[in-house]
Design a protein around this motif. Structure first.
Motif, PDB file in Angstrom:
ATOM      1  N   PRO A 171     -17.640   8.457 -19.590  1.00 17.09           N
ATOM      2  CA  PRO A 171     -17.392   9.195 -18.413  1.00 17.09           C
ATOM      3  C   PRO A 171     -17.947  10.790 -18.276  1.00 17.09           C
ATOM      4  CG  PRO A 171     -15.611   7.769 -19.287  1.00 17.09           C
ATOM      5  CD  PRO A 171     -16.665   7.813 -20.293  1.00 17.09           C
ATOM      6  N   ARG A 172     -17.994  11.320 -19.515  1.00 19.55           N
ATOM      7  CA  ARG A 172     -18.384  12.634 -19.427  1.00 19.55           C
ATOM      8  C   ARG A 172     -19.727  12.549 -18.776  1.00 19.55           C
ATOM      9  NH1 ARG A 172     -18.588  16.963 -24.330  1.00 19.55           N
ATOM     10  NH2 ARG A 172     -19.684  18.842 -23.307  1.00 19.55           N
ATOM     11  N   SER A 173     -20.710  11.791 -19.570  1.00 21.74           N
ATOM     12  CA  SER A 173     -21.886  11.812 -19.381  1.00 21.74           C
ATOM     13  C   SER A 173     -22.460  11.480 -17.839  1.00 21.74           C
ATOM     14  CB  SER A 173     -22.856  10.919 -20.337  1.00 21.74           C
ATOM     15  OG  SER A 173     -22.656  11.305 -21.562  1.00 21.74           O
ATOM     16  N   GLU A 174     -21.660  10.490 -17.364  1.00 19.50           N
ATOM     17  CA  GLU A 174     -21.688   9.933 -15.950  1.00 19.50           C
ATOM     18  C   GLU A 174     -21.503  11.302 -14.910  1.00 19.50           C
ATOM     19  OE1 GLU A 174     -19.619   6.713 -13.016  1.00 19.50           O
ATOM     20  OE2 GLU A 174     -19.197   6.653 -15.180  1.00 19.50           O
ATOM     21  N   ARG A 175     -20.562  11.918 -15.215  1.00 23.08           N
ATOM     22  CA  ARG A 175     -20.181  12.927 -14.246  1.00 23.08           C
ATOM     23  C   ARG A 175     -21.342  13.988 -14.254  1.00 23.08           C
ATOM     24  NH1 ARG A 175     -16.110  14.748 -11.373  1.00 23.08           N
ATOM     25  NH2 ARG A 175     -15.682  16.988 -10.926  1.00 23.08           N
ATOM     26  N   GLU A 176     -21.957  14.210 -15.544  1.00 26.32           N
ATOM     27  CA  GLU A 176     -22.993  15.201 -15.649  1.00 26.32           C
ATOM     28  C   GLU A 176     -24.191  14.839 -15.013  1.00 26.32           C
ATOM     29  OE1 GLU A 176     -23.749  15.538 -19.811  1.00 26.32           O
ATOM     30  OE2 GLU A 176     -22.085  17.016 -20.152  1.00 26.32           O
ATOM     31  N   ILE A 177     -24.414  13.546 -14.889  1.00 31.57           N
ATOM     32  CA  ILE A 177     -25.528  12.883 -14.158  1.00 31.57           C
ATOM     33  C   ILE A 177     -25.533  13.070 -12.877  1.00 31.57           C
ATOM     34  CG2 ILE A 177     -26.914  10.797 -13.859  1.00 31.57           C
ATOM     35  CD1 ILE A 177     -27.596  12.222 -16.513  1.00 31.57           C
ATOM     36  N   VAL A 178     -24.333  12.571 -12.208  1.00 26.37           N
ATOM     37  CA  VAL A 178     -24.176  12.692 -10.846  1.00 26.37           C
ATOM     38  C   VAL A 178     -23.767  14.147 -10.427  1.00 26.37           C
ATOM     39  CG1 VAL A 178     -22.141  12.334  -9.077  1.00 26.37           C
ATOM     40  CG2 VAL A 178     -22.708  10.824 -11.130  1.00 26.37           C
ATOM     41  N   ARG A 179     -23.487  15.148 -11.164  1.00 25.59           N
ATOM     42  CA  ARG A 179     -23.462  16.497 -10.996  1.00 25.59           C
ATOM     43  C   ARG A 179     -24.883  17.192 -10.763  1.00 25.59           C
ATOM     44  NH1 ARG A 179     -21.050  20.286  -8.209  1.00 25.59           N
ATOM     45  NH2 ARG A 179     -19.132  19.527  -9.179  1.00 25.59           N
ATOM     46  N   LEU A 180     -25.788  16.499 -11.748  1.00 25.62           N
ATOM     47  CA  LEU A 180     -27.263  16.820 -11.761  1.00 25.62           C
ATOM     48  C   LEU A 180     -27.818  16.400 -10.328  1.00 25.62           C
ATOM     49  CD1 LEU A 180     -30.127  17.916 -12.839  1.00 25.62           C
ATOM     50  CD2 LEU A 180     -30.025  15.853 -14.156  1.00 25.62           C
ATOM     51  N   LEU A 181     -27.513  15.052  -9.983  1.00 29.62           N
ATOM     52  CA  LEU A 181     -28.150  14.482  -8.604  1.00 29.62           C
ATOM     53  C   LEU A 181     -27.748  15.299  -7.454  1.00 29.62           C
ATOM     54  CD1 LEU A 181     -27.808  10.700  -9.563  1.00 29.62           C
ATOM     55  CD2 LEU A 181     -29.889  12.298  -9.723  1.00 29.62           C
ATOM     56  N   HIS A 182     -26.249  15.677  -7.678  1.00 25.38           N
ATOM     57  CA  HIS A 182     -26.001  16.546  -6.480  1.00 25.38           C
ATOM     58  C   HIS A 182     -26.726  17.878  -6.423  1.00 25.38           C
ATOM     59  CE1 HIS A 182     -22.998  19.609  -5.031  1.00 25.38           C
ATOM     60  NE2 HIS A 182     -22.540  18.945  -4.238  1.00 25.38           N
ATOM     61  N   ASP A 183     -26.946  18.711  -7.586  1.00 28.42           N
ATOM     62  CA  ASP A 183     -27.541  19.812  -7.342  1.00 28.42           C
ATOM     63  C   ASP A 183     -28.941  19.758  -6.887  1.00 28.42           C
ATOM     64  OD1 ASP A 183     -25.120  21.061  -8.444  1.00 28.42           O
ATOM     65  OD2 ASP A 183     -26.085  20.957 -10.428  1.00 28.42           O
ATOM     66  N   LEU A 184     -29.605  18.628  -7.356  1.00 30.41           N
ATOM     67  CA  LEU A 184     -30.949  18.430  -7.157  1.00 30.41           C
ATOM     68  C   LEU A 184     -31.088  18.222  -5.296  1.00 30.41           C
ATOM     69  CD1 LEU A 184     -32.185  16.020  -9.787  1.00 30.41           C
ATOM     70  CD2 LEU A 184     -32.711  18.162  -9.561  1.00 30.41           C
TER      71      LEU A 184
END
Length: 590
Positions: A171-184
């Motif tokens: 769950p933590r890594s998943e949120r980090e990736i989604v947050r990264l995509l959001h920022d991109l």
């Protein structure tokens, strides 16, 4: 803006047309982050591939900034990034080397400083700068997803497509990736579309596209999705979809979508007004006399794809780096290089024997005459059998080396190659790098086989005989390597390519006629395809006449002239390279 108008993708199954994507109508503005969700088999990945151009739409149209992609052609390779479910990096390389190779293959840089700046920027954006020297094989799942994103961002794509990049993550890594995509998605008006099974972290998306059996059931703000489906929790959406047919969901959505799209536009305008969404300036034709006002961000240069030579040298350098870092492969090649010639020398003793001549003075004693003829015949059989066997043994072992060289060379990395080809890699540059790498192996193996064996069993050739023998060993190794490379490029899996290549080598000895002559009808059909026969026959023809005659006393197969053998083996090399060229150009995205 990306717009899909009545887009469908149809396949034939059991003689019937099946719509995997059925009349999809959506609008995605610049600077937008959209999730594509739905039950398994609903067409999420298929739709993403249609947008990417990997699956040509069967009906409807795709529009980018008003340009009809269905008519005017796909987006430039630099304008679109695609992050697939599988890893697109080689395990022996480091993070920095992987990003550098991706940059050199996709972006024509001005100088080394430009290259380093681009690499450093994407490493920082994806949070990989601290582990840039770490090998890919030791990365965690989340780090590999970040690396996949970094390798796509090197060309500054305007449209970034991500296929299940959060699957299998905690769950933590998943949120980090989604947050990264959001920022991109907030930079340069980039559109980011992400296919996901997960219904977590929906609040980070600008919109949610729900598919059901290839049709749109909903496309709107994430805070409206539960209200639309009349459920209390997002986990109830998939069971809710099963309560109605996809036609009814699609019909219902078409009636109600306008207010949801209106809210999406209001949310987007709010982000623009707040400065949270970085939008690019309108692209215009450059004015050489114009100057950039102070404080104004200059229009970024159009990313161009590197030329053939740059891609070729990058691929070749990467291939050698991967080869030397794979200790198992290096040890295997060394073991083959040393052990195979040693095996041949075990049978070298008889090949050194001398063939006695009949006495010029005829014997008056019948017994002595018969004894002399028997001795000469015995020497011919002994030497002829040994020399013929050693030549064929060399040929067959080189065929095995050739199969090991190239049977998996393309098939084993086919997914990565297809991904790089999608990003602008020229198939000719890729094939040229493979041919150059394999040519080095062929030269080393063939020359060492000929020279080493010749030290223990000197080649019994006339003028230029040994040189001719070397040429035939090079040609048979090169021919079989090229044919196995062609097989590797045409097969869908490395296992299929290896199995077919092994069978091909296995039939070389029995169908060559060197051991047992084949029936005439079979021989005329199979001989043109048997590389081992042509190399063996040409080498035998290069022997000195006395030894050549001795070989012909122990075989019943006719021999072909040296020139004919060379031409046929050269044709085998050409045929293999043509097959490899066809295979590399053919679309084999799984």
């Amino acid at each position: 803006m990306l717009e899909l108008q009545d887009v469908s993708f149809t396949i034939q199954k059991d003689g019937e047309s099946v719509n995997l994507v059925d009349q999809v109508n959506i609008k995605v503005p610049r600077g937008h982050f959209m999730a594509i969700v739905g039950p398994s088999g609903c067409g999420k990945t298929t739709l993403l591939k249609v947008i990417a151009g990997l699956n040509p739409e069967s009906a409807g149209g795709l529009f980018w900034e008003g340009r009809n992609l269905s008519i005017e052609g796909d987006l430039d390779a630099s304008d679109i990034g695609y992050v697939p479910q599988f890893s697109i990096a080689y395990d022996p390389l480091t993070v920095d080397e992987s990003v550098e190779a991706a940059t050199r293959l996709r972006v024509k840089v001005r100088n080394m400083e430009d290259l380093d700046q681009r690499i450093d920027r994407v490493l920082e954006e994806t949070g990989l700068a601290a582990i840039a020297d770490r090998q890919v094989k030791v990365l965690s799942g989340g780090q590999k997803r970040r690396l996949g994103l970094a390798m796509e961002l090197v060309s500054d794509p305007k449209l970034l497509l991500c296929d299940e990049v959060t699957s299998g993550l905690d769950p933590r890594s998943e949120r980090e990736i989604v947050r990264l995509l959001h920022d991109l998605s907030r930079k340069e008006g980039r559109i980011v579309l992400s296919v996901t099974h997960s219904l977590a972290h929906l609040e980070l998306y600008d919109s949610i596209l729900v598919l059901h059996e290839g049709r749109v059931a909903f496309h709107g703000p994430p805070d409206q999705v539960t209200h639309y489906f009349s459920v209390h929790d997002t986990e109830e959406i998939y069971p809710k979809l099963a309560t109605q047919t996809s036609e009814r969901w699609q019909s219902s959505w078409m009636k109600h979508r306008e207010p949801y799209y209106t809210k999406l536009e209001r949310n987007r305008q709010r982000l623009v007004d707040a400065g949270s969404l970085e939008m690019p300036r309108q692209e215009e034709a450059p004015d050489p006399s114009a100057t950039t006002p102070l404080g104004t961000k200059p229009q970024p240069e159009k990313v161009r794809t590197p030329g053939f030579f740059t891609q070729f040298t990058t691929l070749l350098s990467r291939r050698w780096r991967i080869f030397f870092r794979d200790r198992g492969q290096v040890f295997l090649q060394l073991a083959i290089l040393i052990c195979f010639p040693l095996l041949v020398t075990l049978f070298s003793e008889d090949a050194k024997g001398q063939i006695a001549n009949l006495s010029d003075t005829r014997q008056t004693d019948i017994k002595e005459m018969i004894s002399e003829e028997a001795m000469v015949k015995k020497g011919q059989v002994q030497v002829g059998s040994a020399v013929s066997g050693i030549i064929m043994f060399q040929v067959i072992l080189l065929c095995l080396m050739a199969s090991n060289n190239s049977a998996r060379e393309i098939a084993a990395e086919r997914p990565i190659f297809e991904k790089e080809k999608f990003g602008g890699l020229r198939p000719t540059a890729y094939l040229a790098s493979k041919v150059t790498f394999l040519a080095c192996l062929v030269l080393a193996q063939s020359l060492w086989m000929a020279v080493f064996v010749n030290m223990f069993a000197p080649f019994r050739g006339g003028t230029g005989g040994f040189e001719s023998h070397i040429i035939f060993l090079l040609l048979v190794n090169g021919g079989m390597t090229a044919i196995c490379l062609g097989i590797s490029s045409l097969m869908r899996t490395a296992e299929q390519a290896s199995l077919l290549s092994i069978y091909l080598v296995g039939f070389q000895l029995p169908l060559s006629g060197a051991v047992l002559a084949l029936p005439g009808a079979v021989e005329s059909f199979t001989r043109p395809f048997i590389s081992a026969y042509w190399a063996w026959s040409g080498s035998v023809k290069a022997l000195e006449p006395k030894v050549q005659d001795a070989v012909q006393t122990v075989i019943s197969t006719s021999l072909s002239e040296k020139q004919v053998c060379m031409y046929i083996l050269a044709f085998h090399i050409g045929a293999g390279l043509i097959a490899a060229w066809i295979g590399t150009r053919r679309h084999q995205w799984d």
